[in-house]
Design a protein around this motif. Structure first.
Motif, PDB file in Angstrom:
ATOM      1  N   SER A  10       0.763  -1.268   0.067  1.00 11.80           N
ATOM      2  CA  SER A  10       0.026   0.096   0.153  1.00 11.80           C
ATOM      3  C   SER A  10       0.804   1.386   0.010  1.00 11.80           C
ATOM      4  N   VAL A  11       1.939   1.122   0.556  1.00 15.32           N
ATOM      5  CA  VAL A  11       2.902   2.291   0.609  1.00 15.32           C
ATOM      6  C   VAL A  11       3.539   2.554  -0.661  1.00 15.32           C
ATOM      7  N   LYS A  12       3.731   1.566  -1.455  1.00 13.22           N
ATOM      8  CA  LYS A  12       4.500   1.616  -2.814  1.00 13.22           C
ATOM      9  C   LYS A  12       3.454   2.025  -3.650  1.00 13.22           C
ATOM     10  N   THR A  13       2.216   1.760  -3.655  1.00 12.78           N
ATOM     11  CA  THR A  13       0.900   2.167  -4.460  1.00 12.78           C
ATOM     12  C   THR A  13       0.691   3.839  -4.321  1.00 12.78           C
ATOM     13  N   GLY A  14       0.893   4.061  -2.777  1.00 13.06           N
ATOM     14  CA  GLY A  14       0.618   5.564  -2.245  1.00 13.06           C
ATOM     15  C   GLY A  14       1.739   6.042  -2.958  1.00 13.06           C
ATOM     16  N   LYS A  15       2.934   5.698  -3.185  1.00 12.40           N
ATOM     17  CA  LYS A  15       3.922   6.756  -3.485  1.00 12.40           C
ATOM     18  C   LYS A  15       3.788   7.128  -5.041  1.00 12.40           C
ATOM     19  N   TYR A  41      -8.251  12.152   3.401  1.00 10.24           N
ATOM     20  CA  TYR A  41      -8.432  10.881   2.598  1.00 10.24           C
ATOM     21  C   TYR A  41      -7.348  10.684   1.377  1.00 10.24           C
ATOM     22  N   VAL A  42      -7.068  12.130   0.722  1.00 10.81           N
ATOM     23  CA  VAL A  42      -5.852  12.429  -0.128  1.00 10.81           C
ATOM     24  C   VAL A  42      -4.620  11.873   0.522  1.00 10.81           C
ATOM     25  N   ARG A  43      -4.415  12.483   1.719  1.00  7.87           N
ATOM     26  CA  ARG A  43      -3.112  12.026   2.352  1.00  7.87           C
ATOM     27  C   ARG A  43      -2.911  10.784   2.646  1.00  7.87           C
ATOM     28  N   ALA A  44      -4.100  10.023   3.012  1.00 13.41           N
ATOM     29  CA  ALA A  44      -4.327   8.645   3.524  1.00 13.41           C
ATOM     30  C   ALA A  44      -3.767   7.679   2.230  1.00 13.41           C
ATOM     31  N   ILE A  45      -4.464   8.082   1.368  1.00 16.37           N
ATOM     32  CA  ILE A  45      -4.096   7.337  -0.251  1.00 16.37           C
ATOM     33  C   ILE A  45      -2.535   7.467  -0.466  1.00 16.37           C
ATOM     34  N   GLU A  46      -1.960   8.669  -0.508  1.00 16.51           N
ATOM     35  CA  GLU A  46      -0.778   8.804  -0.766  1.00 16.51           C
ATOM     36  C   GLU A  46       0.275   8.221   0.243  1.00 16.51           C
ATOM     37  N   SER A  47       0.114   8.101   1.419  1.00 17.37           N
ATOM     38  CA  SER A  47       0.792   7.431   2.643  1.00 17.37           C
ATOM     39  C   SER A  47       0.663   5.989   2.504  1.00 17.37           C
ATOM     40  N   GLY A  48      -0.300   5.557   2.054  1.00 15.80           N
ATOM     41  CA  GLY A  48      -0.702   3.854   1.766  1.00 15.80           C
ATOM     42  C   GLY A  48      -1.332   3.554   3.224  1.00 15.80           C
ATOM     43  N   ASN A  49      -1.665   4.404   4.252  1.00 12.53           N
ATOM     44  CA  ASN A  49      -2.552   3.635   5.269  1.00 12.53           C
ATOM     45  C   ASN A  49      -3.877   4.361   5.112  1.00 12.53           C
ATOM     46  N   PHE A  50      -4.590   3.149   4.971  1.00 12.07           N
ATOM     47  CA  PHE A  50      -6.050   3.360   4.855  1.00 12.07           C
ATOM     48  C   PHE A  50      -6.811   3.143   6.147  1.00 12.07           C
ATOM     49  N   SER A  51      -6.328   3.458   7.187  1.00 16.52           N
ATOM     50  CA  SER A  51      -6.915   3.071   8.553  1.00 16.52           C
ATOM     51  C   SER A  51      -8.011   4.131   8.868  1.00 16.52           C
ATOM     52  N   ILE A  52      -8.246   5.271   8.055  1.00 14.88           N
ATOM     53  CA  ILE A  52      -8.915   6.439   8.239  1.00 14.88           C
ATOM     54  C   ILE A  52     -10.324   6.033   7.500  1.00 14.88           C
ATOM     55  N   PHE A  53     -10.547   5.083   6.665  1.00 14.53           N
ATOM     56  CA  PHE A  53     -11.617   4.840   5.879  1.00 14.53           C
ATOM     57  C   PHE A  53     -12.455   3.873   6.880  1.00 14.53           C
ATOM     58  N   PRO A  54     -13.934   4.266   6.756  1.00 11.07           N
ATOM     59  CA  PRO A  54     -14.626   3.239   7.514  1.00 11.07           C
ATOM     60  C   PRO A  54     -14.889   1.741   7.033  1.00 11.07           C
ATOM     61  N   SER A  55     -14.674   1.716   5.859  1.00 14.87           N
ATOM     62  CA  SER A  55     -15.027   0.382   5.064  1.00 14.87           C
ATOM     63  C   SER A  55     -14.215   0.269   3.802  1.00 14.87           C
ATOM     64  N   LYS A  56     -13.994  -1.051   3.379  1.00 19.42           N
ATOM     65  CA  LYS A  56     -13.286  -1.277   1.931  1.00 19.42           C
ATOM     66  C   LYS A  56     -13.865  -0.516   0.873  1.00 19.42           C
ATOM     67  N   ILE A  57     -15.428  -0.589   0.733  1.00 21.53           N
ATOM     68  CA  ILE A  57     -16.274  -0.258  -0.348  1.00 21.53           C
ATOM     69  C   ILE A  57     -16.102   1.499  -0.274  1.00 21.53           C
ATOM     70  N   PHE A  58     -16.088   2.095   0.876  1.00 23.26           N
ATOM     71  CA  PHE A  58     -15.709   3.615   0.742  1.00 23.26           C
ATOM     72  C   PHE A  58     -14.291   3.932   0.417  1.00 23.26           C
ATOM     73  N   ALA A  59     -13.298   3.195   0.865  1.00 24.25           N
ATOM     74  CA  ALA A  59     -11.941   3.400   0.566  1.00 24.25           C
ATOM     75  C   ALA A  59     -11.773   3.269  -0.987  1.00 24.25           C
ATOM     76  N   LYS A  60     -12.519   2.197  -1.401  1.00 25.59           N
ATOM     77  CA  LYS A  60     -12.158   1.956  -2.875  1.00 25.59           C
ATOM     78  C   LYS A  60     -12.703   3.035  -3.952  1.00 25.59           C
TER      79      LYS A  60
END
Length: 249
Positions: A10-15, A41-60
């Motif tokens: 996830s970190v590699k993808t965020g980079k 949410y933008v920072r979370a995707i770029e950092s590769g840390n998806f803990s902020i999202f309430p669910s997988k569907i929401f994050a996707k």
């Protein structure tokens, strides 16, 4: 979403998102304003840390929206699959049934079997009592009512006895419905003395003249040469003793 949703993948993808945004000269504020996405949410995707999202569907949904905006060809990291698998295992460990179903089924089966046995007892006990009452009723029947039946049986015995014996000349046949005894005399000499019980029969060839003495004569039926013998006693007869003479007359 519970758990720490971050991995090397996830970190590699965020980079890739981070480098692509910088290459296009967009700031985080620009992306948030253009795509209507929360800056966190933008920072979370770029950092590769998806803990902020309430669910997988929401994050996707946000991941794909940002990916298409930057023109990146990649998939959402599998961090959600890992955490969901762990949470499912933990849930299975935490969940405990309030009781053992096998024990419950066994207990229920035992109750059903007990009820079935009780039903059988309630069914058969009244029938047994009814049978006992019927037996008592039969035992209390007046013996006088059985006399016609006894006479019928006796007559049938006579018929059968005479049918099976080709030569019944000079033959005496006796049938007893109760305890009795007989004595047979020929020329005043005792030739037979015997006791009998109910249901017994007796036959013997004897030529006249002879004499027969019987006790409890009312319980006795008999024939001589196929002719009925009168064993009925008078009221004055002592102990039901009857003497019958057979001579040439």
């Amino acid at each position: 979403m519970k758990g720490y949703l971050k991995s090397a993948s996830s970190v590699k993808t965020g980079k890739k998102f981070y480098e692509s945004r910088l290459a296009k000269n967009y700031s985080i504020d620009d992306v948030a304003e253009i795509l209507y996405i929360n800056k966190d949410y933008v920072r979370a995707i770029e950092s590769g840390n998806f803990s902020i999202f309430p669910s997988k569907i929401f994050a996707k949904a946000y991941f794909d929206k940002y990916r298409k905006f930057l023109g990146i060809n990649c998939q959402l990291p599998d961090v959600f699959d890992d955490i969901e698998s762990k949470e499912l295992k933990n849930l299975k460990k935490e969940v405990r049934l309030p009781y053992d179903w096998n024990k419950k089924i066994k207990k229920f089966s035992a109750i059903i079997a007990s009820l079935f046995l009780l039903a059988l007892l309630f069914y058969f006990i009244p029938n047994s009592v009814s049978i006992s009452e019927q037996d008592t009723t039969i035992q209390e029947i007046n013996p006088e009512r059985l006399k016609p039946l006894e006479e019928s049986v006796f007559n049938n015995n006579i018929i059968q006895n005479n049918s099976f014996k080709k030569d019944n000349e000079n033959e005496i046949f006796l049938s007893f419905t109760s305890s009795s005894w007989i004595e047979i005399y020929v020329n005043n000499e005792l030739i037979e003395a015997q006791q009998f019980k109910a249901g017994d029969t007796y036959s013997r060839k004897v030529q006249i003249p002879f004499k027969i003495v019987v006790g409890n004569a009312d319980s006795l039926k008999g024939t001589y040469n196929g002719e009925m013998i009168d064993f009925s006693t008078d009221n004055d007869s002592l102990y039901g003793v009857k003497t019958v003479l057979f001579d040439d007359e």
